[in-house]
Scaffold this active site. Structure first.
Site, PDB file in Angstrom:
ATOM      1  N   PRO A 118      24.039  36.064  37.068  1.00  0.00           N
ATOM      2  CA  PRO A 118      24.889  37.042  37.832  1.00  0.00           C
ATOM      3  C   PRO A 118      25.626  37.802  36.818  1.00  0.00           C
ATOM      4  CG  PRO A 118      26.043  35.003  37.939  1.00  0.00           C
ATOM      5  CD  PRO A 118      24.620  34.668  37.170  1.00  0.00           C
ATOM      6  N   ASP A 121      27.618  36.709  31.468  1.00  0.00           N
ATOM      7  CA  ASP A 121      27.168  35.589  32.567  1.00  0.00           C
ATOM      8  C   ASP A 121      28.503  35.299  33.273  1.00  0.00           C
ATOM      9  OD1 ASP A 121      26.366  33.683  34.210  1.00  0.00           O
ATOM     10  OD2 ASP A 121      25.204  32.725  32.826  1.00  0.00           O
ATOM     11  N   HIS A 122      28.718  35.738  34.705  1.00  0.00           N
ATOM     12  CA  HIS A 122      29.950  35.524  35.441  1.00  0.00           C
ATOM     13  C   HIS A 122      29.965  34.052  35.695  1.00  0.00           C
ATOM     14  CE1 HIS A 122      33.648  36.853  37.018  1.00  0.00           C
ATOM     15  NE2 HIS A 122      32.909  37.843  37.922  1.00  0.00           N
ATOM     16  N   ARG A 123      28.969  33.413  35.721  1.00  0.00           N
ATOM     17  CA  ARG A 123      28.973  32.004  35.944  1.00  0.00           C
ATOM     18  C   ARG A 123      29.697  31.105  34.786  1.00  0.00           C
ATOM     19  NH1 ARG A 123      22.948  30.371  35.969  1.00  0.00           N
ATOM     20  NH2 ARG A 123      23.156  31.393  34.074  1.00  0.00           N
ATOM     21  N   ALA A 156      31.847  33.135  32.233  1.00  0.00           N
ATOM     22  CA  ALA A 156      33.246  33.813  31.996  1.00  0.00           C
ATOM     23  C   ALA A 156      33.707  34.719  32.880  1.00  0.00           C
ATOM     24  CB  ALA A 156      33.154  34.418  30.603  1.00  0.00           C
TER      25      ALA A 156
END
Length: 406
Positions: free
Chosen positions: A202, A375-377, A379
């Site tokens: 994501p 990567d929003h998973r 950070a």
């Protein structure tokens, strides 16, 4: 009967695309003779024959992508060929002892079952893509090795001849037929990797600006002292220092084992635009290099990437990737992360514009825009902003960058 399989050429590959066979069924081959060219993720590799013999069967067609371990072709070991090879070697040794001129490998000889042309896989690819028989190309190098420049020089002469013929015949061209570009090789590997990244990670893109004015002034002072260092070297050094402060961006998500791996090595991928597509050579252990060393190594890697001469180890194990598109122009982008890394930063165009300095005066400054995909998973946005703030502070106040290296 001996199987020739697709094997790992040294970069941890799992599959490869069969580009072109250099032999056909019925051909006699010798040990170490090139048999087939395959395309891995980032390079063209040449597989050679493990023995002397006769090509009995080709199992995989050119253009197919297969897994490592797949049988590509079969060779029947030929004792007669081996005897001819042995006889040639013995004859050559005797001739050398007696100071008699020996037969050159590049010359056709009844003693040799094949005429090996010395050329790198990428050079062969250029010839093949332009329908050139590489045996027709003259080598400018005394060693007999054909270079890319030799092929291009031959092509230019060929095109001149073709244009003359077209003028005399007045050939009519159907404008409705579209041109075609093969979707294979490096272009296809880029597509596969980018698709995997985009559909797995994501992505979030954070945009920011960096005032480059003071850094430019320092570079001018260094130039006056005889030291020429690229802006990229300073940017990469500042990035590594910032990554040490924010290790979450020098990381890899291991979903299978529910953990985030914080890498202790700082290997920076340098996204490089080449005629073959986007290549990412890797600058290893940047934290152990001076700005001057970074400058030299980035220049060397970029040149090798453009020339198609990178070694497998020079494209492996990156932990964070940089894309410096500023010289090409453009104010911003939403870059795709180099999977399985956590983040990628792109530096865009620097332009002069009015800014307000610390004394509330309007002055002209050099402002660079950047975009950071993460990567929003792994950070969050606040951490990304803190990271780019730290990076910007080192660039905007170069003396702080110097202090971090003491």
């Amino acid at each position: 009967m001996l199987e020739v399989k697709l094997h790992d050429v040294g970069e941890g590959m799992t599959e490869g695309e069969v580009l072109h066979y250099l032999v056909k069924v019925g051909d006699s081959v010798m040990t170490d003779q090139p048999l087939v060219e395959v395309q891995t993720d980032k390079m063209v590799a040449e597989l050679t024959s493990p023995c002397s013999g006769i090509v009995k069967e080709i199992r995989i067609e050119a253009g197919e992508t297969v897994q490592v371990g797949t049988s590509l072709l079969y060779i029947e070991i030929d004792e007669a060929v081996r005897a001819v090879q042995k006889s040639f070697v013995e004859t050559k040794s005797i001739a050398e002892e007696q100071s008699i001129p020996t037969i050159k490998l590049e010359e056709k000889s009844p003693h040799m079952p094949f005429n090996r042309i010395l050329a790198a896989p990428y050079t062969r690819k250029i010839a093949r893509d332009n329908n050139i028989n590489i045996e027709d190309v003259h080598a400018s190098d005394p060693s007999g090795r054909i270079s890319e420049e030799d092929v291009l020089r031959f092509l230019k002469g060929q095109q001149t001849d073709t244009e003359s013929k077209k003028e005399s015949k007045q050939v009519e061209v159907d404008q409705e037929v579209p041109d075609e570009i093969p979707f294979r090789g490096i272009r296809r590997k880029i597509a596969e990797k980018m698709t995997k990244s985009l559909f797995t990670i994501p992505h979030v893109t954070h945009f920011d600006e960096v005032n480059m004015t003071n850094l430019f002034k320092m570079r001018e002072q260094l130039k006056a002292d005889g030291e020429s260092v690229s802006v990229s070297a300073f940017l990469i050094k500042a990035l590594v220092i910032s990554l040490k402060d924010f290790p979450i961006f020098n990381a890899e998500l291991d979903e299978e084992n529910s953990r985030i791996l914080l890498k202790k090595n700082y290997h920076i991928g340098i996204a490089t635009n080449t005629d073959s597509g986007l290549i990412v050579p890797v600058l290893h252990d940047v934290d152990k290099q001076s700005i001057k060393e970074i400058n030299a190594n980035v220049g060397s890697l970029t040149a090798k990437a453009i020339a198609g001469k990178l070694q497998p180890f020079e494209m492996k194990n990156s932990t964070f990737t940089v894309s410096n598109v500023g010289p090409l122009g453009g104010m911003g982008a939403t870059p795709i992360i180099n999977y399985p890394e956590t983040a990628l930063i792109a530096f865009h165009k620097t332009k002069k514009q009015p800014i307000v300095n610390e004394h509330d005066e309007i002055v002209i400054g050099h402002i660079m825009t950047l975009s950071m995909a993460f990567d929003h998973r792994v950070a969050d946005g606040a951490t990304a902003i803190a990271f780019t703030n730290r990076f910007a502070s080192l660039i905007e106040q170069p003396h702080k960058l110097m202090m971090e290296m003491i």
